[in-house]
Design an enzyme around this catalytic site. Structure first.
Site, PDB file in Angstrom:
ATOM      1  N   GLU A   1      62.427  94.130  -4.321  1.00 58.79           N
ATOM      2  CA  GLU A   1      63.054  94.239  -2.991  1.00 58.79           C
ATOM      3  C   GLU A   1      61.996  93.940  -1.940  1.00 58.79           C
ATOM      4  O   GLU A   1      60.885  94.477  -1.997  1.00 58.79           O
ATOM      5  CB  GLU A   1      63.612  95.656  -2.787  1.00 58.79           C
ATOM      6  CG  GLU A   1      64.103  95.922  -1.368  1.00 58.79           C
ATOM      7  CD  GLU A   1      64.642  97.354  -1.178  1.00 58.79           C
ATOM      8  OE1 GLU A   1      65.156  97.932  -2.157  1.00 58.79           O
ATOM      9  OE2 GLU A   1      64.519  97.873  -0.059  1.00 58.79           O
TER      10      GLU A   1
ATOM     11  N   GLU B   1      62.932  97.019   8.800  1.00 54.76           N
ATOM     12  CA  GLU B   1      63.680  98.274   8.797  1.00 54.76           C
ATOM     13  C   GLU B   1      63.190  99.058   9.983  1.00 54.76           C
ATOM     14  O   GLU B   1      62.026  98.938  10.372  1.00 54.76           O
ATOM     15  CB  GLU B   1      63.353  99.121   7.561  1.00 54.76           C
ATOM     16  CG  GLU B   1      64.016  98.721   6.285  1.00 54.76           C
ATOM     17  CD  GLU B   1      63.696  99.759   5.212  1.00 54.76           C
ATOM     18  OE1 GLU B   1      64.613 100.440   4.784  1.00 54.76           O
ATOM     19  OE2 GLU B   1      62.510  99.880   4.824  1.00 54.76           O
TER      20      GLU B   1
END
Lengths: 464, 301
Positions: free
Chosen positions: B176, B181
């Site tokens: 990932e 974020e």
């Protein structure tokens, strides 16, 4: 009104503009011309008073509450120390500490987005009011006092140094501000204490964001207005909220002049830059506002049906009257109107009224609502007895019911009720008013059955 | 989260290849500036501009210029609250939909909206778009221009997952890459991470980049990575703020970033990473995506 404001705010600039035009008649004013000459010094108190700063305590406050403390400080050589008085401190007749710190030379704060400082207290406390924009009406650059007042209410401080941020609602307004800092704080549960403030300054944090202004406390209200009876948009409902870098939403109270108010139909109600509402015609309109170009949450839908129908003016000789609420007489002191409890509306007097020489209660009442057969109005009188205090086993009370047959919509109803008629037990279970001394009448209660809005005027006791 | 503790200032030198090219102006952490100056003194460069991107050959782009639903040839949706009903493994509170109330394109931007509403047993709705089975790529430059939302419990992300080698390969073995974020309650803090076997979840290889005198949620920013064999560079606007290489992985951990990855863009509400919204959280919250662009790895690095 808007034009006047514009002219006022820019009179200084116009003057300099004229001077420039006169001295350089062939040149246009370039973008570089520096109209404002106000200093941009961001510092209020770092290790001492910044240039031009004054200390002016509120009348009735503890005048020497503020001092410069060289022992306790967050940074540098000194801090601002504030000694909040105990309850009953003879040096503070109004029982609080409070002051403004103006710079009457005026400062251009338009490049900043917050007033910041470090603070701590001798015990955890909430400072009642703290902010900036207060000038005691002495600013030569303002047409009204405290035009751009900003107040943070109940600022919680602890015993450890921490940084606090009071955002500027719209910095573009503050091109010549005098009010650098102000505060007002009373005892905590009766006890005085000390708090310190250091590194007090304006800053451009760059992280004061996501403005959410509000008027009317963010509520959408509906109300009736009457031609030529002015109203005021409540200042306690005018706020600006920013999200800070800490993720906290910080809300401050902002003066009306930060807002641009709007009436959707100025032929019904006009609204001034200070939030004064003037109904001028029949119809409906909605009052809204923006702050810094952002639409404020909250509005008021106003319906103007016509002029206000005043109650009949009382004609009784003042000597025979004890008036609670009437323009015709001098009224006794009243603690509160609209003291809501349990669906009732009370009027509480302080001190209590000696109605022992009185024989009647007069009130004028009016409702615009249609009257149904089950509708009624209950009026109660409550006497606190010889101790002039609620309870104590000597309270008396009595009530009377005005039934639907005595009510009529859309007209003033004048009631002259013999005190001997207050024979019903009150909703709170009191009785005995009729036979009591009636020397300490403390409360007048209206309770309605089926009527939601009642207008009341000319409340007074009298004897013939 | 452990992730905060995991954050290490990578004090490595930025390789020569990232310097002295035309590109954005330098505004980066002091240590990198210092490194740049040292290098510049050797290379006799004319200025101190830093290039954060090198790959310029487009392989996929969506400018979101057509109003309505997103382009179905590029984007699919995750619907619901996760295959195990556990908020996509993170105890997230939202129910993802593909309704226009939650995702639409208007005026040249894709708008993902988190709504506070009771829906299918969840208290919030939002959207998660992904290019799985539609677009994936090994290496290259992946960037999006995004305006993030804000507020306690709000969790926007622009990220990638590795295409499964086989139906049995599961996360974190697939890998990932979190390009962007942020926690809505930390409006100045950007987080970029890599997750793989032995370094996933709270143990991810991660870095937080703190904006100074600025916020992420008040305007658009370009968030991107440049990814090649043995490195992933994270950047925001013209600032290269991190490089992750196999050397940064835990002892013995596998580098799982040499195969195709697909893109995800989502706006989550609540969950273990951000905590729940509270009374202060303003709804609806919107995440605006101006474009997504992917460039080919040019092999020259």
């Amino acid at each position: 009104m808007k034009n006047r404001k514009f002219i006022y705010l820019h009179s200084t600039f116009l003057l300099s503009l004229l001077l420039i035009l006169v001295s350089g008649c062939e040149r246009e004013v370039s973008d570089e011309v520096d109209f404002a000459s106000f200093q941009t010094n961001p510092e209020v108190f770092i290790d001492g008073f910044s240039g031009g700063l004054e200390y002016l305590p509120f009348g009735g406050s503890k005048l020497d509450a503020f001092s410069v403390d060289e022992e306790v400080k967050y940074k540098g050589t000194s801090s601002m120390r504030f000694d909040v008085p105990n309850f009953g401190d003879p040096e503070a007749t109004l029982g609080f500490a409070g002051a403004i710190f103006p710079d009457y030379g005026g400062r251009d704060l338009s490049g900043y987005d917050a007033l910041t400082f470090w603070a701590k207290a001798s015990k955890a406390a909430s400072i009642d009011q703290i902010g900036f924009g207060s000038d005691f009406g002495e600013s030569q650059f303002r047409d009204i006092q405290d035009k751009y007042l900003v107040t943070k209410q109940n600022l919680r401080i602890s015993t450890g140094w921490a940084k606090y941020v009071i955002p500027i609602p719209d910095a573009s307004k503050l091109i010549n501000e005098s009010g650098m800092f102000w505060y007002a704080e009373g005892p905590e549960d009766g006890d005085g204490y000390t708090f310190w403030i250091d590194e007090l300054k304006f800053e451009k944090l760059g992280t004061v964001a996501q403005p959410r202004p509000a008027i009317f406390g963010g509520e959408d209200l509906e109300a009736e207005a009457f031609i030529n009876i002015q109203g005021q948009i409540p200042q306690e409902g005018l706020t600006q909220t920013f999200n800070l870098a800490s993720g906290v939403n910080e809300t401050v109270f902002a003066a009306p002049s930060y807002f641009t108010f709007n009436s959707s139909d100025v032929d019904v109600v006009r609204v001034s830059e200070l939030g004064v509402l003037t109904p001028v015609g029949i119809g409906t309109t909605t009052i809204t506002a923006t702050l810094g170009g952002v639409k404020a949450q909250g509005s008021a839908a106003l319906e103007v049906k016509g002029g206000f129908n005043l109650a009949p003016v009382p004609t009784r000789n003042e000597e025979n009257v004890i008036s609670i609420f009437s323009d015709a007489y001098t009224n006794v002191p009243v603690d509160n109107y609209n003291g809501f409890f349990g669906g009732q509306t009370t009027t509480g007097t302080n001190p209590t009224i000696d109605a022992s020489g009185m024989t009647f209660l007069h009130v004028d009442i009016r409702t615009e609502e249609s009257i149904d057969s089950g509708d009624s109005i209950v009026i109660e009188l409550i006497d606190f007895g010889a101790d002039s205090a609620f309870g104590g086993g000597n309270d008396t009370g009595g009530g009377i019911t005005i039934s639907s047959g005595d009510l009529e919509s859309g007209t003033w109803i004048s009631l002259d009720i013999p005190l001997a008629s207050f024979t019903n037990n009150t909703g709170g279970g009191l009785s005995g008013f009729v036979n009591g001394a009636r020397a300490n009448v403390a409360q007048l209660v209206f309770a309605s059955g089926g009527i939601s809005t009642l207008t009341v005027d000319n409340m007074y006791f009298y004897t013939e | 989260m452990n992730q905060i503790n995991q954050v290490q200032m990578k004090e490595k030198m930025i390789p020569q290849r990232y310097l002295n090219r035309t590109g954005g102006t330098l505004s980066i952490m002091n240590k990198l500036v210092l490194a740049g100056i040292l290098l510049l003194s050797f290379s006799c460069a004319v200025d101190n501009e830093q290039t954060v991107t090198n790959f310029t050959q487009l392989t996929m782009q969506d400018e979101f210029d057509t109003d309505g639903a997103p382009d179905g040839s590029i984007w699919g949706y995750d619907i619901g609250n996760g295959p195990n009903g556990d908020g996509w493994g993170n105890q997230e509170l939202q129910y993802y939909t593909d309704r226009p109330e939650n995702v639409t394109i208007n005026n040249g931007v894709m708008i993902i909206t988190a709504q506070e509403e009771s829906f299918q047993g969840s208290g919030y709705t939002s959207a998660r778009l992904l290019t799985k089975d539609k677009f994936s790529q090994t290496y290259g430059r992946f960037e999006a221009r995004i305006r993030v939302p804000y507020g306690q419990g709000i969790w926007p992300a622009f990220w990638m997952l590795g295409v499964q080698d086989s139906p049995t390969e599961i996360w974190p073995f697939i890998g990932e890459i979190d390009i962007m974020e942020m926690r809505g309650q930390d409006p100045t803090k950007l987080i970029g991470s890599l997750h793989g076997p032995g370094y996933s979840g709270g143990e991810a290889i991660s870095k937080e980049y703190l904006l100074q005198n600025e916020r992420l949620d008040t305007g658009f920013h370009v968030y991107g990575i440049e990814w090649g064999p043995d490195y992933v560079n994270h950047y925001i606007d013209d600032v290269l703020y991190n490089q992750i290489t196999p050397e940064d992985l835990p002892e013995g951990a596998d580098w799982v970033f040499d195969n195709d990855f697909y893109i995800l863009i989502n706006l989550a509400v609540g969950g273990s990473f951000v905590g729940s919204p509270n009374a202060e959280t303003v709804f609806p919250q919107t995440m605006l995506v101006d474009y997504v662009r992917v460039y080919k790895y040019n092999g020259l690095n």
